[in-house]
Motif scaffolding. Structure first.
Motif, PDB file in Angstrom:
ATOM      1  N   ASP A 141     -26.520  -0.855 -33.527  1.00 16.76           N
ATOM      2  CA  ASP A 141     -25.614  -0.760 -34.778  1.00 16.76           C
ATOM      3  C   ASP A 141     -25.396  -1.474 -36.638  1.00 16.76           C
ATOM      4  OD1 ASP A 141     -25.088  -3.141 -33.453  1.00 16.76           O
ATOM      5  OD2 ASP A 141     -22.797  -2.753 -33.563  1.00 16.76           O
ATOM      6  N   ARG A 142     -25.476  -2.387 -36.161  1.00 16.45           N
ATOM      7  CA  ARG A 142     -25.850  -3.669 -37.394  1.00 16.45           C
ATOM      8  C   ARG A 142     -26.946  -3.418 -38.567  1.00 16.45           C
ATOM      9  NH1 ARG A 142     -22.862  -7.894 -37.447  1.00 16.45           N
ATOM     10  NH2 ARG A 142     -21.501  -8.023 -35.941  1.00 16.45           N
ATOM     11  N   ALA A 173     -20.520  -5.766 -26.878  1.00 15.45           N
ATOM     12  CA  ALA A 173     -22.460  -5.841 -27.019  1.00 15.45           C
ATOM     13  C   ALA A 173     -22.831  -6.756 -25.988  1.00 15.45           C
ATOM     14  CB  ALA A 173     -22.542  -6.282 -28.673  1.00 15.45           C
ATOM     15  N   VAL A 174     -22.329  -8.413 -26.452  1.00 13.39           N
ATOM     16  CA  VAL A 174     -22.870  -9.547 -25.551  1.00 13.39           C
ATOM     17  C   VAL A 174     -23.065  -9.025 -23.367  1.00 13.39           C
ATOM     18  CG1 VAL A 174     -22.167 -12.288 -24.397  1.00 13.39           C
ATOM     19  CG2 VAL A 174     -21.731 -10.932 -27.062  1.00 13.39           C
ATOM     20  N   GLY A 231     -23.690 -11.198 -33.462  1.00  9.90           N
ATOM     21  CA  GLY A 231     -22.071 -11.439 -34.451  1.00  9.90           C
ATOM     22  C   GLY A 231     -23.021 -12.135 -35.136  1.00  9.90           C
ATOM     23  N   THR A 232     -24.179 -12.378 -35.781  1.00 12.56           N
ATOM     24  CA  THR A 232     -24.976 -13.007 -37.142  1.00 12.56           C
ATOM     25  C   THR A 232     -25.464 -11.887 -37.441  1.00 12.56           C
ATOM     26  OG1 THR A 232     -27.328 -13.020 -35.457  1.00 12.56           O
ATOM     27  CG2 THR A 232     -25.069 -14.720 -35.165  1.00 12.56           C
ATOM     28  N   ASN A 233     -26.052 -11.832 -38.798  1.00  9.76           N
ATOM     29  CA  ASN A 233     -27.197 -10.796 -39.310  1.00  9.76           C
ATOM     30  C   ASN A 233     -28.240 -10.345 -38.393  1.00  9.76           C
ATOM     31  OD1 ASN A 233     -29.317 -10.429 -41.443  1.00  9.76           O
ATOM     32  ND2 ASN A 233     -27.851 -10.563 -43.154  1.00  9.76           N
ATOM     33  N   TYR A 234     -28.362  -9.405 -38.134  1.00  7.69           N
ATOM     34  CA  TYR A 234     -29.476  -7.987 -37.790  1.00  7.69           C
ATOM     35  C   TYR A 234     -30.932  -9.368 -38.074  1.00  7.69           C
ATOM     36  CZ  TYR A 234     -31.874  -6.254 -41.509  1.00  7.69           C
ATOM     37  OH  TYR A 234     -33.010  -5.284 -42.058  1.00  7.69           O
ATOM     38  N   LYS A 235     -31.090 -10.122 -39.122  1.00  7.70           N
ATOM     39  CA  LYS A 235     -32.757 -10.547 -39.211  1.00  7.70           C
ATOM     40  C   LYS A 235     -32.727 -11.771 -38.539  1.00  7.70           C
ATOM     41  CE  LYS A 235     -32.832  -9.199 -44.145  1.00  7.70           C
ATOM     42  NZ  LYS A 235     -32.601  -9.921 -45.696  1.00  7.70           N
ATOM     43  N   SER A 249     -30.728 -10.418 -27.521  1.00 10.17           N
ATOM     44  CA  SER A 249     -30.039  -9.115 -29.032  1.00 10.17           C
ATOM     45  C   SER A 249     -28.664  -9.325 -28.908  1.00 10.17           C
ATOM     46  CB  SER A 249     -30.217  -7.574 -29.007  1.00 10.17           C
ATOM     47  OG  SER A 249     -30.760  -6.825 -28.413  1.00 10.17           O
ATOM     48  N   GLY A 250     -28.238  -9.193 -28.201  1.00  7.19           N
ATOM     49  CA  GLY A 250     -26.498  -8.964 -27.749  1.00  7.19           C
ATOM     50  C   GLY A 250     -26.336 -10.492 -27.788  1.00  7.19           C
TER      51      GLY A 250
END
Length: 520
Positions: free
Chosen positions: A103-104, A345-346, A228-232, A223-224
């Motif tokens: 989604d990000r 998400a988590v 909350g951070t930048n997808y990178k 990834s979960g």
């Protein structure tokens, strides 16, 4: 150090007539005594040449220093196996870590869900296509070089995924990072046959088998946790893990492929004796082989297995089906648990723990399966057959549909969310047993062509795994969560007879295969 051009094979070729030329000339010179003497001398010279062909002396109590299988202590072999297994796990984690940051990525690049899913599919498709080209390289230049070069380029293309400013660059990087990382899912099978004796390979290959399943289960959890951070940052984390794996491979994984090790022995003998006639067969093969033609020709091997060996084709489809369902869950779980149980998400990432637990619970039973295998061999007068490796597949054949049935018919708001988690855990155990049975059979029954056979398996299962996520969400929305899951469970139920049929007819089918290998 002497090179291929140093030893005197070409002098033999210049002095001697080839065997085929001799045969062709015999009709014209059959009555010529001098010609007969020439034939005898040529054959004698050819025998002399073959006497300088280097081989390992397996009967000697003191092994050659290049003979890795004999000189390495067992703990070193397990260290090598664990490095390859953990690196394989990192490669497969990268495939699924896209799941909960999708989604990000959609928001960042302004793309639809269908386009975003390609981030999973392209990577998995790269994992399937890569072995067709990398496995032949390992059989020409060795395992170590293939591992190092392929992992290096996988890391390079992961950098493109992280810092590309366009979605096209991200997708291109995903495909190529999967393409080069695939060596650890195909060539690795050959490494285990290189360093472990046939009777001892069961446990190591079982440990390695966990990597294609634990990795995909861990990806969404990671990834979960970083959602909350930048997808990178998810991809940066995996880049660091890949870099650490790269260092471990360089420091801890030696060359293990026997034909390449024989080159080292030939070089040593030429240096010690001063006789340049010592040679290894692989030196001749490298001299006479065009690399591009070799890759093109060798890439046909996996397709030859699929077409000419129905047993291997069926087993590849089996592993492809169960792994494709695992990757189907990467689009199904977010939809199911967000829609029915209103997970965040988590929490969705934690839902994949069921798969992880199922695999981990099943793993220790591999020791029991190995004991059963040893008993079967003992009861068969010490003679083993690859079909004796199918025991794990029996358990997997039943556990996969049972787990899927529990999963699909417990996905209701009135049923606690632990219900489908338990179902996914049982399914995870079934997947472990399916992979263990098929992988063990493959490296045992196709020892000489183990890299090709594993490349064939990797291509089929990765292609199927790349396709399933593309229609998974639409299927669950259109059919409903319960009936879509029931359809998949029915397909796995239809596969239950496979191991039992192969147990009965496997030997006959192998006898007809041009690729099967039996030490007996």
């Amino acid at each position: 150090m002497s090179s291929l051009n140093d030893f005197d094979v070409n002098n033999f070729a210049e002095k001697n007539t080839s065997e085929q030329e001799i045969i062709n000339s015999m009709d014209d010179k059959a009555t010529d005594t001098s010609s007969r003497n020439e034939i005898d001398n040529s054959i004698s010279d050819k025998d002399s040449l073959s006497s300088f062909e280097v081989k390992f002396d397996n009967e000697s109590e003191i092994p050659d220093p290049e003979d890795i299988k004999r000189i390495l202590p067992i703990y070193r072999k397990y260290i090598i196996g664990m490095v390859i297994t953990l690196t394989s796990m990192v490669i497969t984690i990268i495939s699924s870590c896209w799941t909960l940051i999708s989604d990000r990525i959609m928001d960042h690049f302004h793309i639809s869900h269908e386009v975003s899913v390609l981030g999973i599919s392209f990577y998995i498709f790269g994992l399937g296509v890569g072995p067709l080209f990398l496995s032949p390289l390992s059989e020409l230049y060795g395992r170590r070089k293939t591992f190092i070069i392929s992992l290096f380029f996988s890391i390079v293309w992961q950098c493109l995924v992280i810092w590309s400013k366009t979605i096209e660059g991200v997708m291109f990087g995903r495909f190529l990072s999967g393409f080069f990382g695939s060596a650890f899912l195909s060539v690795a099978g050959g490494l285990f046959t290189d360093i472990f004796e046939k009777k001892n390979i069961g446990i190591p290959i079982t440990i390695y088998t966990t990597s294609p399943m634990l990795g995909p289960a861990l990806g969404p959890i990671i990834s979960g946790a970083l959602h909350g951070t930048n997808y990178k940052w998810t991809f940066i984390t995996m880049l660091l893990a890949s870099g650490l794996s790269f260092i471990c491979v360089i420091l801890l994984v030696p060359e293990t492929y026997e034909p390449v090790l024989l080159i080292e022995k030939a070089k040593r003998l030429r240096k010690e004796t001063g006789d340049e006639r010592f040679f290894a067969p692989m030196e001749l093969q490298r001299r006479d082989t065009n690399l591009l033609n070799s890759i093109a020709n060798s890439a046909r091997g996996p397709f030859g297995l699929l077409i000419r060996d129905p047993m291997m084709a069926t087993l590849c489809f089996y592993t492809g089906l169960v792994l494709a369902i695992v990757y189907l869950f990467f689009v199904a779980f977010p939809y199911i648990f967000e829609t029915i149980y209103e997970f965040g998400a988590v929490e969705v990432g934690c839902a994949y723990v069921g798969l992880l637990v199922g695999i981990l619970l099943a793993s220790p039973t591999s020791f029991i399966i190995q004991k059963h295998y040893e008993k079967k061999v003992a009861d068969n007068n010490g003679i083993s057959t690859p079909e004796m490796r199918f025991e794990a597949l029996y358990y997997g054949a039943f556990l996969t549909p049972i787990g899927l049935m529990i999963f699909c018919w417990t996905c209701y708001r009135k049923v606690h969310w632990i219900g489908p988690i338990i179902g996914s855990s049982i399914f995870g155990s079934g997947v472990f047993y399916v992979f263990t049975g098929v992988f063990s059979y493959t490296v045992d029954g196709y020892r000489k062509f183990s890299a090709t056979a594993m490349a064939c398996n990797s291509f089929v299962r990765s292609t199927m795994s790349a396709v399933f996520p593309l229609f998974g969400l639409q299927m669950y929305k259109g059919m409903g969560v319960n009936w879509a899951g029931f359809l998949i469970a029915c397909i796995t139920t239809a596969m239950i007879p496979v191991p039992f049929l192969f147990e009965k007819y496997g030997a006959k089918l192998r006898a007809k295969s041009p690729y099967a290998w039996d030490d007996n």
